[in-house]
Write a protein that holds these residues in place. Sequence first.
Motif, PDB file in Angstrom:
ATOM      1  N   GLU A  46       0.839  -1.205   0.000  1.00  0.00           N
ATOM      2  CA  GLU A  46       0.000   0.000   0.000  1.00  0.00           C
ATOM      3  C   GLU A  46       0.871   1.251   0.000  1.00  0.00           C
ATOM      4  OE1 GLU A  46      -2.594  -0.473   3.347  1.00  0.00           O
ATOM      5  OE2 GLU A  46      -3.952  -1.785   2.242  1.00  0.00           O
ATOM      6  N   GLY A  47       1.975   1.217   0.740  1.00  0.00           N
ATOM      7  CA  GLY A  47       2.898   2.349   0.759  1.00  0.00           C
ATOM      8  C   GLY A  47       3.523   2.580  -0.598  1.00  0.00           C
ATOM      9  N   ARG A  96       0.875   4.034  -2.969  1.00  0.00           N
ATOM     10  CA  ARG A  96       0.639   5.447  -2.669  1.00  0.00           C
ATOM     11  C   ARG A  96       1.732   6.325  -3.271  1.00  0.00           C
ATOM     12  NH1 ARG A  96      -1.072   4.543   1.994  1.00  0.00           N
ATOM     13  NH2 ARG A  96       0.943   4.246   2.973  1.00  0.00           N
ATOM     14  N   GLU A  97       2.993   5.901  -3.126  1.00  0.00           N
ATOM     15  CA  GLU A  97       4.115   6.675  -3.669  1.00  0.00           C
ATOM     16  C   GLU A  97       4.112   6.684  -5.196  1.00  0.00           C
ATOM     17  OE1 GLU A  97       6.198   8.676  -1.962  1.00  0.00           O
ATOM     18  OE2 GLU A  97       4.869   8.168  -0.315  1.00  0.00           O
ATOM     19  N   LEU A 130       1.450   6.452  -7.130  1.00  0.00           N
ATOM     20  CA  LEU A 130       0.372   7.342  -7.548  1.00  0.00           C
ATOM     21  C   LEU A 130       0.747   8.810  -7.351  1.00  0.00           C
ATOM     22  CD1 LEU A 130      -2.669   5.361  -6.177  1.00  0.00           C
ATOM     23  CD2 LEU A 130      -2.012   5.652  -8.576  1.00  0.00           C
ATOM     24  N   ARG A 131       1.475   9.088  -6.288  1.00  0.00           N
ATOM     25  CA  ARG A 131       1.869  10.474  -6.006  1.00  0.00           C
ATOM     26  C   ARG A 131       2.943  10.958  -6.965  1.00  0.00           C
ATOM     27  NH1 ARG A 131       5.004  12.820  -1.041  1.00  0.00           N
ATOM     28  NH2 ARG A 131       6.132  10.923  -1.464  1.00  0.00           N
TER      29      ARG A 131
END
Length: 66
Positions: free
Chosen positions: A21-22, A25-26, A28-29
């Motif tokens: 998940e981390g 998230r990175e 996508l960012r």
Amino acid sequence: MSIASSNTTMRVPAGFRNLLEGLAREVLREQPTNVVAFAAQHFQKLLEQREAGGIDPVAWGAMLED
């Protein structure tokens, strides 16, 4: 070719979900053009943090999952 099925149940290791998940998230960012290279760098940073005596993201994620 057929593969025999078994009754083996597979489990996701503790903390693995949190790690993925981390990473997601990175990704996508940052929107990297080379996701594989970005993932390698991401995990290398986490490994360096852990070896430097910082937070172990796997252990931390496992605590969150419990």
